[in-house]
Design an enzyme around this catalytic site. Structure first.
Site, PDB file in Angstrom:
ATOM      1  N   CYS A 102       0.802  -1.238   0.000  1.00 55.75           N
ATOM      2  CA  CYS A 102       0.000   0.000   0.000  1.00 55.75           C
ATOM      3  C   CYS A 102       0.830   1.280   0.000  1.00 55.75           C
ATOM      4  O   CYS A 102       0.301   2.357  -0.271  1.00 55.75           O
ATOM      5  CB  CYS A 102      -0.953   0.003   1.187  1.00 55.75           C
ATOM      6  SG  CYS A 102      -1.937  -1.484   1.283  1.00 55.75           S
ATOM      7  N   HIS A 118      -2.726   6.912   2.216  1.00 56.07           N
ATOM      8  CA  HIS A 118      -3.279   5.630   1.760  1.00 56.07           C
ATOM      9  C   HIS A 118      -4.693   5.481   2.302  1.00 56.07           C
ATOM     10  O   HIS A 118      -4.975   5.772   3.464  1.00 56.07           O
ATOM     11  CB  HIS A 118      -2.388   4.487   2.241  1.00 56.07           C
ATOM     12  CG  HIS A 118      -3.014   3.148   2.050  1.00 56.07           C
ATOM     13  ND1 HIS A 118      -3.587   2.775   0.847  1.00 56.07           N
ATOM     14  CD2 HIS A 118      -3.203   2.105   2.909  1.00 56.07           C
ATOM     15  CE1 HIS A 118      -4.078   1.555   0.975  1.00 56.07           C
ATOM     16  NE2 HIS A 118      -3.862   1.132   2.203  1.00 56.07           N
ATOM     17  N   ASN A 140     -10.318   0.132  -0.406  1.00 57.01           N
ATOM     18  CA  ASN A 140      -8.862   0.188  -0.248  1.00 57.01           C
ATOM     19  C   ASN A 140      -8.238  -0.461  -1.480  1.00 57.01           C
ATOM     20  O   ASN A 140      -8.366  -1.665  -1.683  1.00 57.01           O
ATOM     21  CB  ASN A 140      -8.489  -0.571   1.042  1.00 57.01           C
ATOM     22  CG  ASN A 140      -6.996  -0.689   1.274  1.00 57.01           C
ATOM     23  OD1 ASN A 140      -6.199  -0.492   0.356  1.00 57.01           O
ATOM     24  ND2 ASN A 140      -6.623  -1.039   2.489  1.00 57.01           N
TER      25      ASN A 140
HETATM   26  O1  UT7 Z   1      -4.154  -1.380   3.568  1.00 53.17           O
HETATM   27  C1  UT7 Z   1      -3.250  -2.202   4.227  1.00 53.17           C
HETATM   28  C2  UT7 Z   1      -3.115  -1.786   5.645  1.00 53.17           C
HETATM   29  N1  UT7 Z   1      -4.270  -2.237   6.395  1.00 53.17           N
HETATM   30  C3  UT7 Z   1      -4.919  -1.425   7.213  1.00 53.17           C
HETATM   31  O2  UT7 Z   1      -4.580  -0.271   7.339  1.00 53.17           O
HETATM   32  C4  UT7 Z   1      -6.039  -2.027   8.040  1.00 53.17           C
HETATM   33  C5  UT7 Z   1      -6.066  -1.432   9.423  1.00 53.17           C
HETATM   34  N2  UT7 Z   1      -7.139  -2.042  10.236  1.00 53.17           N
HETATM   35  C6  UT7 Z   1      -8.427  -1.697  10.102  1.00 53.17           C
HETATM   36  O3  UT7 Z   1      -8.786  -0.859   9.305  1.00 53.17           O
HETATM   37  C7  UT7 Z   1      -9.421  -2.370  11.038  1.00 53.17           C
HETATM   38  O4  UT7 Z   1      -8.726  -3.089  12.029  1.00 53.17           O
HETATM   39  C8  UT7 Z   1     -10.414  -3.323  10.306  1.00 53.17           C
HETATM   40  C9  UT7 Z   1     -11.340  -2.511   9.425  1.00 53.17           C
HETATM   41  C10 UT7 Z   1      -9.642  -4.322   9.460  1.00 53.17           C
HETATM   42  C11 UT7 Z   1     -11.266  -4.080  11.325  1.00 53.17           C
HETATM   43  O5  UT7 Z   1     -11.923  -3.163  12.188  1.00 53.17           O
HETATM   44  P1  UT7 Z   1     -11.825  -3.339  13.772  1.00 53.17           P
HETATM   45  O6  UT7 Z   1     -12.585  -2.237  14.349  1.00 53.17           O
HETATM   46  O7  UT7 Z   1     -10.373  -3.451  14.143  1.00 53.17           O
HETATM   47  O8  UT7 Z   1     -12.597  -4.700  14.001  1.00 53.17           O
HETATM   48  P2  UT7 Z   1     -12.122  -6.030  14.736  1.00 53.17           P
HETATM   49  O9  UT7 Z   1     -11.310  -6.868  13.822  1.00 53.17           O
HETATM   50  O10 UT7 Z   1     -11.548  -5.693  16.069  1.00 53.17           O
HETATM   51  O11 UT7 Z   1     -13.519  -6.754  15.008  1.00 53.17           O
HETATM   52  C12 UT7 Z   1     -14.476  -6.186  15.906  1.00 53.17           C
HETATM   53  C13 UT7 Z   1     -15.712  -7.056  15.881  1.00 53.17           C
HETATM   54  C14 UT7 Z   1     -15.432  -8.540  16.060  1.00 53.17           C
HETATM   55  O12 UT7 Z   1     -16.539  -9.105  16.766  1.00 53.17           O
HETATM   56  P3  UT7 Z   1     -16.423  -9.407  18.331  1.00 53.17           P
HETATM   57  O13 UT7 Z   1     -15.272 -10.372  18.484  1.00 53.17           O
HETATM   58  O14 UT7 Z   1     -16.160  -8.076  18.980  1.00 53.17           O
HETATM   59  O15 UT7 Z   1     -17.757  -9.982  18.645  1.00 53.17           O
HETATM   60  C15 UT7 Z   1     -15.430  -9.059  14.648  1.00 53.17           C
HETATM   61  O16 UT7 Z   1     -15.774 -10.434  14.577  1.00 53.17           O
HETATM   62  O17 UT7 Z   1     -16.352  -6.909  14.605  1.00 53.17           O
HETATM   63  C16 UT7 Z   1     -16.517  -8.216  14.028  1.00 53.17           C
HETATM   64  N3  UT7 Z   1     -16.360  -8.083  12.599  1.00 53.17           N
HETATM   65  C17 UT7 Z   1     -17.370  -7.773  11.778  1.00 53.17           C
HETATM   66  N4  UT7 Z   1     -18.681  -7.548  11.998  1.00 53.17           N
HETATM   67  C18 UT7 Z   1     -19.443  -7.246  10.932  1.00 53.17           C
HETATM   68  C19 UT7 Z   1     -15.219  -8.201  11.867  1.00 53.17           C
HETATM   69  N5  UT7 Z   1     -15.492  -7.984  10.572  1.00 53.17           N
HETATM   70  C20 UT7 Z   1     -16.811  -7.712  10.500  1.00 53.17           C
HETATM   71  C21 UT7 Z   1     -17.674  -7.405   9.423  1.00 53.17           C
HETATM   72  N6  UT7 Z   1     -18.980  -7.179   9.681  1.00 53.17           N
HETATM   73  N7  UT7 Z   1     -17.237  -7.319   8.150  1.00 53.17           N
END
Ligand code: UT7
Length: 314
Positions: A112, A240, A270
């Site tokens: 990225c 990015h 993204n």
């Molecule tokens: O471009 C390359 C570089 N990458 C990045 O910059 C990515 C950086 N990270 C992020 O943008 C975020 O961490 C994500 C968008 C990838 C994820 O968001 P988050 O707020 O960190 O979510 P999480 O992984 O901590 O998940 C929170 C909750 C979980 O449920 P529980 O365990 O709290 O019950 C996940 O299972 O959200 C759940 N979850 C979803 N729910 C609905 C994860 N994905 C989804 C989804 N829809 N698509």
């Protein structure tokens, strides 16, 4: 010759729009979660187009906007992490499609952060006298590397390409591409991966999120300092396009209330190395940033790698 500047930009996106509701038909997710946690509303997904097709389409537009012709271009550099073919590289394919004769042609893979790395490399080549007019492109087809059953990744990515024609500045002209600040955190390289022979993108989202929101603002400020531009002078910040919460977090620490903050991911997703040139090209096309105004670019992602520089808007 004092340096380089961006002469023109162009971008290409596939016509197919995939909304959050469309993805909610595939995996257990919903529009509200994706908008709140990531900021994406829709993304473009390619059909038959290859990375090279999209790269060439963006480059063709940038070239048309530059006033130069294919005969003037002596260097083509493509930033991508989703080219399926090992050889020829995407840059050679773009040169062939555009009829560019005998250019230096190579690809850069820093995921990225790729466009900012490639732009820095092209600037160095021009400063060294190895190039006079170059095309630098970010192009990705992430949909081919997406596990469409994994809700933690399939909501994030999109396809597309953005390109810039970069030219040498005259000796008495101020450079329009500032010094690049680049680096990496290789010991955390596994935080974003596309591994193996039939790979899918995998990432430790929260690790990347924490790194991006804590470590990157000081590095972006370094890029301003090295360009001799105070953050209060920035007309726009084009980071990015990974997550609106990351973008807002970095922008807050830069303290740039006057600057336009690019959020093209809302409608593009993204697109990894394509995200910065895509967003910048659209800002310029909509005439939102005056010509000559300073714009901070900052890429980050797999590697973990980062790179950024201040450029003067074409
Ligand atoms: O471009 C390359 C570089 N990458 C990045 O910059 C990515 C950086 N990270 C992020 O943008 C975020 O961490 C994500 C968008 C990838 C994820 O968001 P988050 O707020 O960190 O979510 P999480 O992984 O901590 O998940 C929170 C909750 C979980 O449920 P529980 O365990 O709290 O019950 C996940 O299972 O959200 C759940 N979850 C979803 N729910 C609905 C994860 N994905 C989804 C989804 N829809 N698509």
């Amino acid at each position: 010759m004092s340096g380089s500047r961006i002469l023109s930009l162009g971008h290409y996106q596939p016509s197919r729009v995939v909304t959050n509701n469309d993805i909610a038909q595939l995996v257990d997710t919903n529009d509200e979660w994706i908008r709140d946690r990531v900021g994406i509303v829709s993304r473009r997904i390619a059909g038959d187009e290859t990375v090279a097709d999209m790269a060439a389409a963006a480059a063709d537009k940038a070239l048309a906007n530059s006033g130069l012709t294919a005969a003037d271009i002596d260097l083509v550099v493509v930033a991508t992490c989703t080219s399926v073919d090992r050889s020829p590289n995407v840059a050679c394919r773009v040169a062939a499609k555009l009829g560019i004769s005998a250019p230096g042609a190579f690809d850069v893979n820093t995921a990225c952060s790729g466009f900012a790395y490639a732009l820095g490399t092209v600037d160095h080549a021009i400063r060294a006298g190895a190039s006079r007019n170059a095309i630098v492109i970010g192009a990705e087809k992430l949909s081919e590397f997406t596990d469409w059953t994994d809700r933690s990744t399939c909501i994030i990515f999109g396809d597309g390409a953005g390109a810039a024609v970069v030219t040498a500045t005259a000796a008495d002209e101020a450079p329009g591409v500032g010094p690049v600040v680049w680096g990496s955190v290789p010991e955390r390289g596994d935080a974003v991966r596309i591994e193996g022979w039939r790979p899918y993108v995998a990432q430790e989202g929260q690790t990347v999120f924490r790194w991006a929101t804590t470590a990157l603002a000081p590095l972006a400020l370094q890029a301003c300092e090295r360009a001799g531009v105070d953050p209060s002078e920035l007309a726009a910040f084009v980071p990015h396009q990974a997550n609106t919460r990351i973008i807002d977090g970095i922008a807050k620490r830069l303290n740039i209330p006057q600057a336009i903050i690019a959020k093209d991911l809302v409608e593009s997703g993204n697109t990894s190395a394509a995200s910065i040139p895509l967003a910048l090209s659209k800002l310029v096309e909509r005439r939102e940033v005056p010509s000559g105004a300073p714009v901070l670019l900052f890429g980050f992602g797999g590697g973990l790698t980062y790179a950024g520089q201040v450029v003067r808007c074409p």
